[in-house]
Design an enzyme around this catalytic site. Structure first.
Site, PDB file in Angstrom:
ATOM      1  N   LYS A  82      -1.333  -9.317   2.848  1.00  0.00           N
ATOM      2  CA  LYS A  82      -0.588  -8.821   4.013  1.00  0.00           C
ATOM      3  C   LYS A  82      -1.493  -7.900   4.807  1.00  0.00           C
ATOM      4  CE  LYS A  82       2.911  -5.642   3.838  1.00  0.00           C
ATOM      5  NZ  LYS A  82       2.348  -4.560   4.692  1.00  0.00           N
ATOM      6  N   GLU A 133       9.141  -4.132  10.531  1.00  0.00           N
ATOM      7  CA  GLU A 133       9.548  -2.845   9.950  1.00  0.00           C
ATOM      8  C   GLU A 133      10.056  -1.897  11.034  1.00  0.00           C
ATOM      9  OE1 GLU A 133       6.869  -1.004   7.146  1.00  0.00           O
ATOM     10  OE2 GLU A 133       8.019   0.865   7.126  1.00  0.00           O
ATOM     11  N   GLU A 183      -1.548  -5.450   8.589  1.00  0.00           N
ATOM     12  CA  GLU A 183      -0.731  -4.838   9.640  1.00  0.00           C
ATOM     13  C   GLU A 183      -1.336  -5.121  11.015  1.00  0.00           C
ATOM     14  OE1 GLU A 183      -0.044  -0.673   8.845  1.00  0.00           O
ATOM     15  OE2 GLU A 183       0.813  -1.090   6.859  1.00  0.00           O
ATOM     16  N   ASP A 204       0.841  -1.206   0.000  1.00  0.00           N
ATOM     17  CA  ASP A 204       0.000   0.000   0.000  1.00  0.00           C
ATOM     18  C   ASP A 204       0.875   1.256   0.000  1.00  0.00           C
ATOM     19  OD1 ASP A 204       0.870  -0.108   2.608  1.00  0.00           O
ATOM     20  OD2 ASP A 204      -1.110   0.176   3.516  1.00  0.00           O
ATOM     21  N   SER A 205       2.198   1.067   0.022  1.00  0.00           N
ATOM     22  CA  SER A 205       3.134   2.172  -0.236  1.00  0.00           C
ATOM     23  C   SER A 205       2.852   2.775  -1.613  1.00  0.00           C
ATOM     24  CB  SER A 205       4.582   1.681  -0.152  1.00  0.00           C
ATOM     25  OG  SER A 205       4.748   0.485  -0.886  1.00  0.00           O
TER      26      SER A 205
HETATM   27  O1  KIV Z   1       3.491  -1.120   1.647  1.00  0.00           O
HETATM   28  C1  KIV Z   1       4.639  -1.586   1.608  1.00  0.00           C
HETATM   29  O2  KIV Z   1       5.398  -1.366   0.653  1.00  0.00           O
HETATM   30  C2  KIV Z   1       5.079  -2.401   2.730  1.00  0.00           C
HETATM   31  C3  KIV Z   1       6.510  -2.859   2.747  1.00  0.00           C
HETATM   32  C4  KIV Z   1       7.405  -1.748   3.053  1.00  0.00           C
HETATM   33  C5  KIV Z   1       6.701  -4.006   3.672  1.00  0.00           C
HETATM   34  O3  KIV Z   1       4.312  -2.663   3.604  1.00  0.00           O
END
Ligand code: KIV
Length: 294
Positions: free
Chosen positions: A127, A196, A129, A58-59
């Site tokens: 994924k 992280e 969090e 989600d980056s």
């Molecule tokens: O959103 C992302 O790119 C991430 C990674 C940095 C692990 O969660």
């Protein structure tokens, strides 16, 4: 495991990376590589270069869409980019990041959203969090055959609660909470865990205790694998480069240079050149010129 022709060809073969294959790496002490990707060409490049896991993080919100943090990115945007990455991925395990708001409300809605990533976009895992507080959710996804990568430490979706992008687990109490979080997500059935921005000693202890692999980003060298954001790796980020991100190329400078050369070539008339121009055949040209001079 499916055997695929290696995308780089030349008779090379390699195996499709699966969730069980990732789990099997840890006892063998083989490091795991993970990079983010958000589009088809990057996925092709990263996959062909032999990265094990591609994460549609989600980056995306920050490095591609230009938001200040990861909170605004939507399910539809994440699905759109995951589909593109899926089309460019042959070998790597494809994981989609569940965006803020897509799994916090209730586990049934979270399951529906996770299924969308698998069914509509080709993700092989998701994924999420959070540690202990995600126990029930991880159990629910896993019992419905959706593999889960967990993510603790600096969890960007908690940016307002954490007060910024800061190193986590610095006090004894905070480090012990991270250990409890790590144990909880493993017990719930997560197949891997992103750590992280936490101190290396804490990541080392977590990595030693867990049977599932830890994938570090700013968590020191003891993790079972490492992940970086594509734009940080190739020097395409516009924000502050995090201390932990190693830059392997300077594409911003290189691409800027390419654009400046294009502007100069068009301005001076040196682009397009004869070799870059299509012409009529001599017979048609002759008739064309005769016709247009009439
Ligand atoms: O959103 C992302 O790119 C991430 C990674 C940095 C692990 O969660």
């Amino acid at each position: 495991m499916t055997t695929l022709p290696h995308p780089q060809g030349a008779g090379r073969e390699t195996r499709k990376v699966t969730v069980p294959a990732i789990l099997a790496r840890k006892p063998r002490g083989e490091k795991i590589t993970c990079l983010t990707a958000y589009d088809y060409p990057t996925a092709r490049l990263v996959d062909a270069a032999g990265v094990d896991i591609i994460l549609v993080g989600d980056s995306l919100a920050m490095v591609v869409l230009g938001h200040e943090n990861t909170l605004p990115v939507t399910m539809e945007e994440m699905l759109h980019h995951t589909r593109a990455v899926h089309r460019g991925t042959q070998r790597a395990l494809l994981i989609a990041d569940m965006p803020f708001g897509s799994y916090q409300l209730d586990p049934n809605q979270a399951l529906v959203n996770a299924i969308r990533f698998v069914k509509e976009a080709g993700a092989e895992a998701v994924k999420i969090e959070g540690g202990e507080k995600r126990l029930d959710l991880i159990l629910k996804l896993v019992e419905n055959d959706i593999p889960v990568m967990a993510h603790i430490g600096l969890t960007p979706q908690s940016i307002h609660a954490l007060g910024g992008f800061k190193l986590q687990g610095k006090t004894l109490a905070a480090a012990e909470q991270l250990l409890r979080d790590a144990r909880a997500v493993e017990a719930a059935g997560a197949f891997s865990l992103v750590l992280e921005s936490i101190p290396a000693e804490v990541a080392e202890q977590i990595t030693r205790e867990l049977k599932i692999p830890t994938i570090g980003i700013g968590a020191g060298p003891a993790c079972d694998g490492q992940v970086l954001v594509w734009h940080d790796l190739v020097g395409l980020s516009f924000g502050v480069q995090p201390k932990f991100a190693r830059r392997y190329a300077d594409l911003r400078a290189e691409l800027g240079q390419a654009v400046r050369r294009f502007v100069a070539d068009v301005t001076t008339g040196s682009f397009p050149a004869e070799a870059e121009t299509n012409r009529l055949s001599p017979e048609v040209r002759e008739r064309w010129l005769a016709r247009s001079s009439r």
